[in-house]
Structure formats: C-alpha cells, structure tokens
Design an enzyme around this catalytic site. Sequence first.
Site, PDB file in Angstrom:
ATOM      1  N   HIS A 119       0.817  -1.227   0.000  1.00 56.03           N
ATOM      2  CA  HIS A 119       0.000   0.000   0.000  1.00 56.03           C
ATOM      3  C   HIS A 119       0.847   1.271   0.000  1.00 56.03           C
ATOM      4  O   HIS A 119       0.307   2.370  -0.122  1.00 56.03           O
ATOM      5  CB  HIS A 119      -0.941   0.024   1.202  1.00 56.03           C
ATOM      6  CG  HIS A 119      -1.935  -1.091   1.206  1.00 56.03           C
ATOM      7  ND1 HIS A 119      -2.756  -1.353   0.125  1.00 56.03           N
ATOM      8  CD2 HIS A 119      -2.230  -2.034   2.145  1.00 56.03           C
ATOM      9  CE1 HIS A 119      -3.520  -2.413   0.405  1.00 56.03           C
ATOM     10  NE2 HIS A 119      -3.217  -2.840   1.612  1.00 56.03           N
ATOM     11  N   ASP A 161      -2.891 -10.734  -2.475  1.00 58.09           N
ATOM     12  CA  ASP A 161      -3.424 -10.207  -1.214  1.00 58.09           C
ATOM     13  C   ASP A 161      -4.866  -9.748  -1.482  1.00 58.09           C
ATOM     14  O   ASP A 161      -5.177  -9.301  -2.592  1.00 58.09           O
ATOM     15  CB  ASP A 161      -2.566  -9.026  -0.770  1.00 58.09           C
ATOM     16  CG  ASP A 161      -2.957  -8.491   0.596  1.00 58.09           C
ATOM     17  OD1 ASP A 161      -2.254  -8.790   1.566  1.00 58.09           O
ATOM     18  OD2 ASP A 161      -3.975  -7.758   0.684  1.00 58.09           O
ATOM     19  N   HIS A 163      -6.408  -7.199  -0.621  1.00 61.02           N
ATOM     20  CA  HIS A 163      -6.521  -5.750  -0.847  1.00 61.02           C
ATOM     21  C   HIS A 163      -5.741  -5.336  -2.096  1.00 61.02           C
ATOM     22  O   HIS A 163      -4.721  -5.961  -2.428  1.00 61.02           O
ATOM     23  CB  HIS A 163      -5.991  -4.984   0.366  1.00 61.02           C
ATOM     24  CG  HIS A 163      -6.680  -5.349   1.647  1.00 61.02           C
ATOM     25  ND1 HIS A 163      -6.141  -6.263   2.538  1.00 61.02           N
ATOM     26  CD2 HIS A 163      -7.861  -4.965   2.160  1.00 61.02           C
ATOM     27  CE1 HIS A 163      -6.973  -6.410   3.565  1.00 61.02           C
ATOM     28  NE2 HIS A 163      -8.031  -5.643   3.363  1.00 61.02           N
ATOM     29  N   ASP A 243      -4.740 -12.969   3.182  1.00 63.23           N
ATOM     30  CA  ASP A 243      -5.944 -12.488   3.866  1.00 63.23           C
ATOM     31  C   ASP A 243      -7.229 -12.714   3.065  1.00 63.23           C
ATOM     32  O   ASP A 243      -8.307 -12.326   3.516  1.00 63.23           O
ATOM     33  CB  ASP A 243      -5.803 -11.008   4.263  1.00 63.23           C
ATOM     34  CG  ASP A 243      -5.126 -10.155   3.217  1.00 63.23           C
ATOM     35  OD1 ASP A 243      -4.871 -10.652   2.094  1.00 63.23           O
ATOM     36  OD2 ASP A 243      -4.846  -8.977   3.505  1.00 63.23           O
TER      37      ASP A 243
HETATM   38 ZN   LIG Z   1      -4.281  -7.264   2.602  1.00 62.23          ZN
END
Ligand SMILES: [Zn+2]
Length: 324
Positions: A119, A161, A163, A243
């Site tokens: 991120h 992931d 996200h 995740d």
């Molecule tokens: Zn994540």
Amino acid sequence: MKIYYDDVFLQHKPNGYHPENPNRLKIIRKALEERGLWQNVVKPKKAKVEDLLKVHDEEYIDFIRKSCQNEDFIDSDTYVCRESWDSALTAFGCAIHCVEDAVENKDLHLALVRPPGHHAGKKKGVAFNAPSLGFCLFNNVAGAVVKAKEFFDRVLVTDFDVHHGNGTQEIFWGDLSIIHIDFHEYGIYPGSGYVDETDGSKVNIALPHYCNDDDYIYAWNEVVEPILADVKPKLVLVSAGFDAFKDDGLATMELTEKFYAFVGSRLRDYSVVAVLEGGYSIGLERGLPAFVEGYVEGYDVEGVRPSAKVVEIVKKLREIHDLR
Ligand SMILES: [Zn+2]
C-alpha cells in the site's frame, strides 16, 4: 525453497492490539516447522536509504525516519515504534536480496517480512486517494521490481493479497515495462483497482465479495496464464498476502488451501520471489504452507466452476487487455 527471515521483523510492534503484529510471523514459522518446511533459512541483507530512494521520495523517507523516533500512529491504521526503521529497512533489503538470489537460482524465495509494503506509494506514501498507508511503511516488492529491472526488460509482479496493491500500482504507473496483475476484493480498503483502471500494463482483477477457490482459479487461468505465456518471464515477483483465506479476518473472500496450492504449482516453471504482505490468522497458518507445498510438490486442479459474476468480470478483463 529458501526462507529469508530475521528476528528484526518481530521488533516492529504495536502498543496494544493491532492485527498486523509480530505474532503473524510466529504463526507462519510454527506452521512451516510442523510440515518440515522451516529450512534453508537465510539472513536477509538490510537496505540503505539510497535503495529506498529508487522507489520513494526523500521527503517521505525522512517522514518515516522521524516518525520512528517515537511510538506513534502515523495515520488511522499504521503504527511505528523505535525499532520500526530497522525492521522496515531490512524488509526492503530482504526483497532485493531475494531477487539477487532468484536470478542465480531458480527456486521459491520466500521473504517473510514485516512491516508489509504494497500500500506504500511514492510521494506521500498514501497512494490513489487511499485513506491510509494500510499498515505499510516502504514498498518492499517495489524494491524487488527495481532490482529485477537491472536484469530483465520486463518485470511481472502478481499480487493475490485480498486488498489492492495501490502503492505498487502508483509507483510503476505509466511504466509499461512493469506488468502488475492484482487480485483483490472490490469495495473494501483501499478503494482503488477498478477492472478498467489500467495504463496498459496494470491488470486489476477486482472481484466481488465472497469469491471462492474456483472463482480465483478461473481468473488465474483466463487472465494471468495468457499474460505469463506472452511475457515468458524467468522471474515472477509475488505480493503474497493470505488475507483472502476464508475467515482470516479482514475480508469476505472464501479461499482455502486449494487456491494457494494451485498458484504455487502454477509458478513452478519460474524462479519466484514471494514477499509477504497481509494475512492475519488462518490464512498464514494454512494458506501460506499450501502455497509453498504447491510450488515444491505441484498440485492438480480439475473441474473449475466459477460464478456467473466472475465469468462476466473475466470476460471484460480479457477484452480490456486483448487477451486470447
Ligand atoms: Zn491485505
């Protein structure tokens, strides 16, 4: 398989409860030890500030360095402590170190690092209007991409992931030599990564809530495989978050060992650098070992039945990216 790990990654820790905490690495270690996979452990090299400067602006690096003089939250999600600077520099250096080894030896190079990185963007850290840095300080996989560019004309990074890897996308936005294929759950943090969001080499596999193994495997076969066949990379970089595993805690996806073993198996033809991103409980305990076993032993899947929604999204992606 080689594991890159240092106890310095346990030093970055929150004051009080936080899902991104040192216990994550202890979960992974225990799970790999139980399967006899905690072996060939390499001590990673620490990065220098000049390495960070290839990915992040100086102002942002200074901000992180100064923030690490105290125990503090730098935004609503992301904490630092006095040891975070050393952890973060070693995490970044670890990803680079893995690439150096991966170009020499075709194998799975597993960077078990904290803090995570995908991120973290170039300028202010926060990328593409995200609300925060999402537990990340420096973009470790971006460091690996820059190192890999010293050896190859095109570099492929895939991110499973749950996200969106908004930081990685931002850092290499407009650089068509970096192919970034990102699986993520649409409608959760950080909010970016639409199916039609691309500069020509960024591929956003934005999936609806509650997708399962078959949905992901179908998308991998229909989108990632044709790109791999076109690029023919010797090295594949992976932002390896776990995740999206069912009940891992931060999302609604319902993956099991099946998808992770499948992906590990599909990457056996390549030298792989897998850099740990998210994964907070059962995903680390079961998804990560499945990925490793898939790479080491292979894994066959048959009879994939995706949902109609995912078939539609994949169709759109194949049109946008002219895949055949
Ligand atoms: Zn994540």
